[in-house]
Design a protein around this motif. Structure first.
Motif, short mmCIF file in Angstrom:
data_model
loop_
_atom_site.label_atom_id
_atom_site.label_comp_id
_atom_site.label_asym_id
_atom_site.label_seq_id
_atom_site.Cartn_x
_atom_site.Cartn_y
_atom_site.Cartn_z
N ASN A 108 48.40 105.67 39.78
CA ASN A 108 47.74 106.75 40.52
C ASN A 108 48.51 108.07 40.46
O ASN A 108 48.08 109.07 41.03
N ILE A 109 49.64 108.07 39.78
CA ILE A 109 50.45 109.28 39.68
C ILE A 109 49.76 110.26 38.72
O ILE A 109 49.44 109.92 37.59
N LYS A 110 49.53 111.49 39.20
CA LYS A 110 48.78 112.49 38.42
C LYS A 110 49.63 113.18 37.35
O LYS A 110 49.10 113.71 36.38
N GLY A 111 50.94 113.19 37.57
CA GLY A 111 51.79 113.87 36.60
C GLY A 111 53.19 114.10 37.16
O GLY A 111 53.47 113.81 38.33
N ILE A 112 54.06 114.59 36.31
CA ILE A 112 55.45 114.90 36.68
C ILE A 112 55.65 116.39 36.47
O ILE A 112 55.48 116.90 35.35
N VAL A 113 56.02 117.09 37.52
CA VAL A 113 56.14 118.55 37.46
C VAL A 113 57.59 118.97 37.69
O VAL A 113 58.20 118.58 38.70
N LEU A 114 58.13 119.74 36.78
CA LEU A 114 59.45 120.35 36.97
C LEU A 114 59.22 121.80 37.35
O LEU A 114 58.64 122.57 36.60
N PHE A 115 59.68 122.17 38.53
CA PHE A 115 59.38 123.47 39.14
C PHE A 115 60.61 124.37 39.09
O PHE A 115 61.71 123.98 39.48
N ALA A 116 60.41 125.60 38.61
CA ALA A 116 61.49 126.59 38.55
C ALA A 116 61.17 127.73 39.51
O ALA A 116 60.13 128.38 39.38
N HIS A 117 62.03 127.96 40.47
CA HIS A 117 61.78 128.98 41.49
C HIS A 117 61.89 130.40 40.93
O HIS A 117 62.46 130.64 39.87
N GLY A 118 61.33 131.34 41.67
CA GLY A 118 61.42 132.74 41.30
C GLY A 118 62.63 133.41 41.94
O GLY A 118 63.49 132.75 42.51
N GLY A 119 62.67 134.75 41.85
CA GLY A 119 63.79 135.48 42.42
C GLY A 119 64.45 136.41 41.42
O GLY A 119 65.60 136.82 41.60
N GLY A 120 63.71 136.76 40.37
CA GLY A 120 64.24 137.72 39.40
C GLY A 120 65.46 137.23 38.64
O GLY A 120 66.29 138.04 38.22
N TRP A 121 65.60 135.91 38.47
CA TRP A 121 66.74 135.30 37.77
C TRP A 121 68.06 135.45 38.53
O TRP A 121 69.04 134.81 38.19
N ILE A 122 68.10 136.29 39.54
CA ILE A 122 69.39 136.57 40.22
C ILE A 122 69.40 136.15 41.68
O ILE A 122 70.41 136.30 42.36
N SER A 123 68.29 135.63 42.18
CA SER A 123 68.24 135.20 43.58
C SER A 123 67.25 134.04 43.70
O SER A 123 66.69 133.59 42.71
N GLY A 124 67.04 133.58 44.92
CA GLY A 124 66.14 132.46 45.14
C GLY A 124 66.87 131.14 45.07
O GLY A 124 67.98 131.04 44.54
N TYR A 125 66.26 130.10 45.62
CA TYR A 125 66.85 128.77 45.59
C TYR A 125 65.75 127.73 45.70
O TYR A 125 64.63 128.02 46.12
N ARG A 126 66.06 126.52 45.31
CA ARG A 126 65.02 125.50 45.13
C ARG A 126 64.36 125.07 46.44
O ARG A 126 63.24 124.57 46.42
#
Length: 334
Positions: A108-126
Motif C-alpha cells: 500500500n506504500i505509494k512511493g518514497i520521497v526524498l525532500f530537500a528544504h528551501g532557504g536559498g541554499w544558505i538557510s533553512g533546516y529539515r
C-alpha cells in the motif's frame, strides 16, 4: 675586526630586526582588522537582508498547508520515524506510515520521497514547521518521506550540496530496501533552492529517480538577477561564489535547464504567478525545454501565488495543486 665597529654593526642589526618585527606586527594587526571589517560588513548585510525578508521567512518557517488539518496534526502520523547520520555531521529523518512499523502492508506504500528544504541554499533546516506540514500530508497519503539537512552554501558551495543529496539518495535506496523490502525508485521533491538541487541531482542519476517535483525553483539561475529579492541575489552569489557578470558560465552550468538528459525523469514544476523571489518564468522555461526534448513534464501555476504560496493561501486552487502533487509522486499523470 675592531670591537667598537663590530658592536655598532650588531646594534644596527638589532634595531633593523626590531623595526622589521614591528612592521610585521603592524601588518598582522591590519590584516586582522581588515578581516574583522569584512566579516562585520558581511554579517551586517546578512542581518539587513534577513530583516528585509521577515515576511518571507515567517511564512517559510511557520506556515502550513491548507490540507494540514487540526485532525491530521493530532493524529501523530509522524510518530513512526528514524534518524540517521547519512554523511559526517549531516542527518536524515525518515517518516513512514504506521503499517510499516510491523513490516505489514508494504504493497500500500505509494512511493518514497526524498525532500530537500528551501532557504536559498544558505538557510533553512529539515524540521521547519512548513516542511513538517508537507511530511505529515505525504505520510498520511501513504508515502515514505525522508528529509535531509545539507551544508550551507556560503560554506560548502553548490557542488557539495548536490553531492550530499546524491549521497542521501543512495542511503535512502539502501535503507528502504533493507528495512522495508521496498524495491522502488526514489522520488525527489524540493522547495525553492531545494527544488533546484533536486532537479540537478535528477540530472546526475536519472536512472535512479522515479520522478521529481520542484516548487518555485530557479531553473535558470540567471533569472534570479531579475528578481526584486535582495536575499535571492545574495544567496545565489554567496553559494556560487561569483557574480553572473563575471562568471555567467558558472550560473549556466548549475542551471537545471542546461542539465536535461535524454532519460530525465518525469518532472512536475509548480510556481506562483506573483512570485517576488524567483520569477515564475524560470519554471516556464524549464517546462518548455523538457517538452521540446519529448520528456514527461507538468506545470502548475497559481495566478495569485507568491513564493511559498502553499503555506499561506487556503483556496481551492492551492488544495488542488497539493493533491495533484501527491498524485504525481505516486506516478499518476492526471
Amino acid at each position: 675586526m675592531d670591537e667598537k665597529p663590530a658592536g655598532s654593526f650588531f646594534r644596527k642589526m638589532e634595531r633593523v630586526a626590531r623595526i622589521t618585527r614591528l612592521i610585521l606586527l603592524l601588518k598582522g594587526i591590519l590584516i586582522l582588522f581588515s578581516l574583522f571589517l569584512a566579516f562585520s560588513n558581511f554579517l551586517l548585510f546578512f542581518i539587513v537582508t534577513l530583516i528585509l525578508n521577515i515576511p518571507l521567512i515567517r511564512k517559510s518557517i511557520l506556515g502550513r498547508l491548507p490540507t494540514d488539518t487540526k485532525e491530521l496534526r493530532k493524529s501523530n502520523i509522524l510518530n513512526c520515524n528514524e534518524t540517521f547520520e547519512y554523511a559526517p555531521n549531516l542527518y536524515l529523518d525518515v517518516f513512514y506510515p504506521p503499517p510499516l512499523k510491523s513490516m505489514k502492508k508494504t504493497e500500500n506504500i505509494k512511493g518514497i520521497v526524498l525532500f530537500a528544504h528551501g532557504g536559498g541554499w544558505i538557510s533553512g533546516y529539515r524540521r521547519q514547521p512548513n516542511n513538517i506540514s508537507w511530511y505529515r500530508y505525504l505520510v498520511s497519503k501513504g508515502f515514505v518521506v525522508a528529509t535531509i539537512d545539507y551544508e550551507r552554501g556560503y560554506k560548502a558551495g553548490i557542488e557539495k550540496l548536490i553531492e550530499e543529496l546524491l549521497e542521501a539518495i543512495d542511503f535512502l535506496e539502501s535503507y528502504t530496501t533493507k528495512r522495508f523490502g521496498l524495491n522502488q525508485k526514489v522520488s525527489l521533491m524540493g522547495l525553492s533552492a531545494g527544488g533546484h538541487l533536486a532537479l540537478l541531482a535528477a540530472s546526475r542519476v536519472p536512472e535512479k529517480i522515479k520522478n521529481v517535483v520542484a516548487y518555485y525553483s530557479p531553473c535558470d539561475l540567471l533569472d534570479i538577477w531579475s528578481s526584486a529579492s535582495i536575499f535571492a541575489r545574495f544567496a545565489a552569489a554567496t553559494t556560487l561564489k561569483r557574480l553572473p557578470n563575471r562568471a555567467k558560465d558558472v550560473y549556466e552550468r548549475y542551471s537545471p535547464i542546461n542539465n536535461i538528459t535524454e532519460n530525465y525523469p518525469p518532472t512536475l514544476l509548480v510556481h506562483g504567478l506573483k512570485d517576488s523571489v524567483v520569477p515564475y518564468i524560470s519554471s516556464v522555461k524549464m517546462f518548455k525545454r523538457l517538452r521540446e526534448k519529448g520528456l514527461v513534464a507538468k506545470l502548475l501555476i497559481h495566478s495569485k501565488g507568491d513564493h511559498g504560496f502553499e503555506f499561506v493561501l487556503r483556496d481551492q486552487k492551492t488544495i488542488d495543486i497539493i493533491q495533484k502533487t501527491a498524485s504525481f509522486l505516486e506516478g499518476k499523470l492526471w
